[in-house]
Design an enzyme around this catalytic site. Structure first.
Site, PDB file in Angstrom:
ATOM      1  N   CYS A   6      -2.932   8.615   3.512  1.00  0.00           N
ATOM      2  CA  CYS A   6      -2.788   8.027   2.178  1.00  0.00           C
ATOM      3  C   CYS A   6      -4.011   8.354   1.325  1.00  0.00           C
ATOM      4  O   CYS A   6      -3.939   8.353   0.104  1.00  0.00           O
ATOM      5  CB  CYS A   6      -2.611   6.525   2.290  1.00  0.00           C
ATOM      6  SG  CYS A   6      -3.845   5.753   3.352  1.00  0.00           S
ATOM      7  N   GLU A  43       0.879  -1.178   0.000  1.00  0.00           N
ATOM      8  CA  GLU A  43       0.000   0.000   0.000  1.00  0.00           C
ATOM      9  C   GLU A  43       0.907   1.216   0.000  1.00  0.00           C
ATOM     10  O   GLU A  43       1.633   1.435   0.964  1.00  0.00           O
ATOM     11  CB  GLU A  43      -0.869   0.018   1.264  1.00  0.00           C
ATOM     12  CG  GLU A  43      -1.788  -1.176   1.410  1.00  0.00           C
ATOM     13  CD  GLU A  43      -2.916  -1.142   0.411  1.00  0.00           C
ATOM     14  OE1 GLU A  43      -3.231  -0.068  -0.119  1.00  0.00           O
ATOM     15  OE2 GLU A  43      -3.471  -2.220   0.152  1.00  0.00           O
TER      16      GLU A  43
HETATM   17  P1  NAP Z   1       8.418   4.936   4.531  1.00  0.00           P
HETATM   18  O1  NAP Z   1       9.513   5.859   4.825  1.00  0.00           O
HETATM   19  O2  NAP Z   1       8.400   4.242   3.232  1.00  0.00           O
HETATM   20  O3  NAP Z   1       8.411   3.880   5.736  1.00  0.00           O
HETATM   21  C1  NAP Z   1       7.404   2.910   5.847  1.00  0.00           C
HETATM   22  C2  NAP Z   1       7.884   1.781   6.742  1.00  0.00           C
HETATM   23  O4  NAP Z   1       8.941   1.083   6.082  1.00  0.00           O
HETATM   24  C3  NAP Z   1       8.463   2.234   8.085  1.00  0.00           C
HETATM   25  O5  NAP Z   1       8.083   1.309   9.064  1.00  0.00           O
HETATM   26  C4  NAP Z   1       9.969   2.183   7.836  1.00  0.00           C
HETATM   27  O6  NAP Z   1      10.712   1.999   9.002  1.00  0.00           O
HETATM   28  C5  NAP Z   1      10.062   0.974   6.952  1.00  0.00           C
HETATM   29  N1  NAP Z   1      11.279   0.895   6.142  1.00  0.00           N
HETATM   30  C6  NAP Z   1      12.088   1.887   5.742  1.00  0.00           C
HETATM   31  N2  NAP Z   1      13.078   1.398   4.968  1.00  0.00           N
HETATM   32  C7  NAP Z   1      12.892   0.069   4.870  1.00  0.00           C
HETATM   33  C8  NAP Z   1      13.562  -0.992   4.203  1.00  0.00           C
HETATM   34  N3  NAP Z   1      14.652  -0.776   3.455  1.00  0.00           N
HETATM   35  N4  NAP Z   1      13.081  -2.247   4.324  1.00  0.00           N
HETATM   36  C9  NAP Z   1      11.985  -2.487   5.074  1.00  0.00           C
HETATM   37  N5  NAP Z   1      11.289  -1.519   5.725  1.00  0.00           N
HETATM   38  C10 NAP Z   1      11.739  -0.252   5.623  1.00  0.00           C
HETATM   39  O7  NAP Z   1       7.006   5.645   4.638  1.00  0.00           O
HETATM   40  P2  NAP Z   1       6.487   6.634   5.770  1.00  0.00           P
HETATM   41  O8  NAP Z   1       7.236   7.918   5.626  1.00  0.00           O
HETATM   42  O9  NAP Z   1       6.459   5.965   7.108  1.00  0.00           O
HETATM   43  O10 NAP Z   1       4.968   6.826   5.345  1.00  0.00           O
HETATM   44  C11 NAP Z   1       4.554   7.768   4.398  1.00  0.00           C
HETATM   45  C12 NAP Z   1       4.195   7.107   3.102  1.00  0.00           C
HETATM   46  O11 NAP Z   1       3.295   6.039   3.335  1.00  0.00           O
HETATM   47  C13 NAP Z   1       3.492   8.025   2.142  1.00  0.00           C
HETATM   48  O12 NAP Z   1       4.111   7.917   0.888  1.00  0.00           O
HETATM   49  C14 NAP Z   1       2.061   7.508   2.100  1.00  0.00           C
HETATM   50  O13 NAP Z   1       1.427   7.710   0.862  1.00  0.00           O
HETATM   51  C15 NAP Z   1       2.228   6.077   2.393  1.00  0.00           C
HETATM   52  N6  NAP Z   1       1.028   5.520   3.029  1.00  0.00           N
HETATM   53  C16 NAP Z   1       0.210   4.695   2.293  1.00  0.00           C
HETATM   54  C17 NAP Z   1      -0.927   4.138   2.868  1.00  0.00           C
HETATM   55  C18 NAP Z   1      -1.834   3.221   2.097  1.00  0.00           C
HETATM   56  O14 NAP Z   1      -2.690   2.577   2.687  1.00  0.00           O
HETATM   57  N7  NAP Z   1      -1.675   3.106   0.790  1.00  0.00           N
HETATM   58  C19 NAP Z   1      -1.238   4.411   4.199  1.00  0.00           C
HETATM   59  C20 NAP Z   1      -0.388   5.244   4.912  1.00  0.00           C
HETATM   60  C21 NAP Z   1       0.742   5.787   4.323  1.00  0.00           C
HETATM   61  P3  NAP Z   1      11.419   3.224   9.774  1.00  0.00           P
HETATM   62  O15 NAP Z   1      10.356   4.140  10.197  1.00  0.00           O
HETATM   63  O16 NAP Z   1      12.102   2.559  10.902  1.00  0.00           O
HETATM   64  O17 NAP Z   1      12.351   3.849   8.781  1.00  0.00           O
END
Ligand code: NAP
Length: 518
Positions: free
Chosen positions: A295, A256
């Site tokens: 999101c 997602e």
């Molecule tokens: P993110 O930076 O991509 O991080 C998401 C998760 O992935 C965090 O738990 C992060 O951990 C982890 N992560 C980071 N690098 C990783 C790797 N190499 N391997 C495995 N896991 C890793 O996203 P965010 O800033 O938290 O969230 C914002 C984004 O989420 C936005 O783009 C939004 O559109 C999207 N979003 C989508 C939905 C949906 O339902 N489609 C819902 C909510 C948000 P750490 O925090 O420890 O780095």
């Protein structure tokens, strides 16, 4: 000050990892410290598969549903504590925090009810028995059975409670043990939630674990019966999808990700009518709620040229009335962004838009912040842009700006022109059509549907009975094609299926038909 730990193999981990400071994003003060990493990934997986999975698979759907009902009740009982951590560590207003916490309890309750309806079964039939070949003896039948692996959740920072609960509800009901990895920046609420569930002693041993910090080692140890449910940015989604071990073992991965959700205005919409008011209400909410860090937030307003100036002026006026500041203050409607990184990303996105489009409202750093120390806090917007030419339209479709920022894009009023703009989003979670012309709505809906996970339709008659498009419902699918990750969650039983295996049974009719009753 609280130090937060992973919960592994039935205990909060004492292993030393990297200490990460969690901040109040309105004041930049440290509110907790997360002890990240240091856990034994192999032990966590074994505990889940051997202990948790076995215990859950022994339960019927109704019994698993009962666990979900008790989880929902525990969250509800500790609602205020969860809202408090969310306000202090997430920068969310009380309203935004309630959206997350109540959404978590509500989703668990909905799946508890589904479990009750599914009753004593542990597998699910899928479709009718089909006769095979010429005779009447050989038959085939499909059924969903429990997977023997573990469900790993990787969650985004913006919904530490709901983001966990919507995945947990479906996986636990399916009979899979879960390991949750919350986003580090807002992990305080996720850890508080874990403590609440553990104190209430609801789940069987091994059914729930939570890891703080990187999960690379764990991802590399996943196997054919496991499932990964990822929510976050497209960039990280690609990294997770391409972990070689996941590809090699055919691990099911649900993603997602980003979404340029659209509000599409029909050419017939009367600016003095009821649907116009719903449109404005939805837009203000879906641009500003949780400071645009949803999101499902609206990123594009696609409006007929003839209505452009009026809509932009009225929307700018309403956005200008929002009170911005420390989310704990009663009057504040828009808090800060969750992290400095988020703020810098939003500023970069707005600079890109400024270079190509007209600013209809807002500033990257708003002034007159309520109850915020001078010069502190990760604040941004709200901002509204108007894309009057192709260069500006292209800029609006480049990257998702994950903050209270939207772009108004005019079109000629035709269904095809609106749909063509919608398609440029590359696939989204949710979009809405506002029109009183049923034929126009139906045409737009048909043209947009392949590009949108959930499509909301609003007309003047639905006023009062509409829900804001950003409200994700347990009974309807949440997910979207393309840029949105191509995943699906929720949607009643559909969401449970992601955590089960579908097998086709083929053999003598009498045996096949009674196989799962034995
Ligand atoms: P993110 O930076 O991509 O991080 C998401 C998760 O992935 C965090 O738990 C992060 O951990 C982890 N992560 C980071 N690098 C990783 C790797 N190499 N391997 C495995 N896991 C890793 O996203 P965010 O800033 O938290 O969230 C914002 C984004 O989420 C936005 O783009 C939004 O559109 C999207 N979003 C989508 C939905 C949906 O339902 N489609 C819902 C909510 C948000 P750490 O925090 O420890 O780095």
């Amino acid at each position: 000050m609280a130090t937060l730990h992973s919960y592994v193999c039935g205990a909060f981990s004492t292993a030393r990892g990297e200490e990460v400071a969690l901040l109040d994003p309105a004041t930049e003060e440290t509110v907790a410290t997360a002890n990240c990493g240091g856990f034994d990934a192999e032990a966590a997986l074994q505990h889940a598969r051997e202990v948790g999975g076995r215990a859950l698979r022994a339960l019927s759907f109704a019994q698993r549903g009962e666990l979900l009902a008790r989880m929902a009740a525990a969250i509800h009982d500790h609602r205020d504590a969860l809202i408090e951590t969310s306000v202090r560590n997430g920068g969310t207003t009380r309203g935004g925090a309630k959206f997350d916490v109540d959404g978590a309890a509500g989703t668990l309750s909905a799946y508890a009810e589904l479990g009750r309806r599914l009753g004593d079964a542990r597998e699910l039939g899928d479709g009718e028995t089909v006769m095979i070949g010429r005779g009447a003896k050989l038959a085939g039948r499909h059924a969903w059975v429990a997977r023997e692996g573990v469900a790993l959740f990787i969650n985004a920072f913006n919904f530490p409670a709901w983001g966990f609960a919507e995945k947990a509800a479906t996986a636990l009901l399916a009979g899979m043990p879960i390991i949750n990895k919350p986003a580090t920046a807002t992990a305080w609420t996720a850890v508080r939630l874990a403590e609440i569930l553990i104190e209430a002693a609801i789940l069987p041993a091994g059914a729930f674990q939570q890891l703080l910090g990187p999960v690379k080692e764990l991802l590399e140890r996943l196997g054919p019966q496991d499932v990964v449910a990822f929510t976050g940015s497209s960039r990280t989604g690609v990294l997770v999808r391409s972990v070689p071990e996941l590809l090699r073992h055919g691990v099911r991965v649900n993603v997602e990700a980003d979404s340029l959700n659209a509000a599409v205005v029909g050419p017939d919409l009367d600016p003095d009518g009821a649907a116009w008011q719903t449109l404005l209400r939805d837009l203000v909410r879906e641009i500003s709620e949780k400071t645009g860090q949803k999101c499902t937030a609206t990123r594009r307003v696609i409006v007929p040229q003839a209505l452009l100036e009026r809509l932009t002026a009225e929307l700018a006026d309403r956005l200008g009335g929002l009170k911005i500041g420390h989310p704990a203050h009663r009057d504040v409607e828009v808090g800060p962004l969750a992290t400095r990184q988020q703020m810098e990303d939003v500023q970069r996105g707005c600079a890109r838009m400024r270079a190509a489009a007209q600013v209809a409202f807002g500033r990257e750093r708003p002034d007159a912040l309520i109850d915020v120390p001078a010069g502190k806090g990760f604040f941004a917007g709200p901002m509204l842009f108007v894309a009057r030419d192709e260069r500006a339209v292209a800029a609006a479709h480049q990257d998702e700006i994950f903050g209270p920022v939207a772009t108004v894009i005019p079109f000629d009023g035709g269904v095809e022109a609106a749909a063509a703009l919608v398609r440029r989003g590359g696939g989204m979670l949710v979009s809405t059509v506002y029109s009183d012309d049923r034929a126009w709505s139906a045409g737009a809906a048909r043209a947009m549907a392949p590009w949108v996970g959930r499509l909301c339709l609003v007309d003047s008659r639905s006023d009062g009975a509409t829900l804001p498009p950003g409200m994700v419902l347990p009974d309807l699918v949440h997910g979207g094609p393309g840029r949105a990750g191509g995943g699906e969650e929720l949607g009643g039983l559909r969401g449970v299926h992601h955590y089960m295996a579908r097998t086709a049974f083929q053999g003598p009719r009498a045996l096949v038909e009674r196989l799962l009753e034995a």
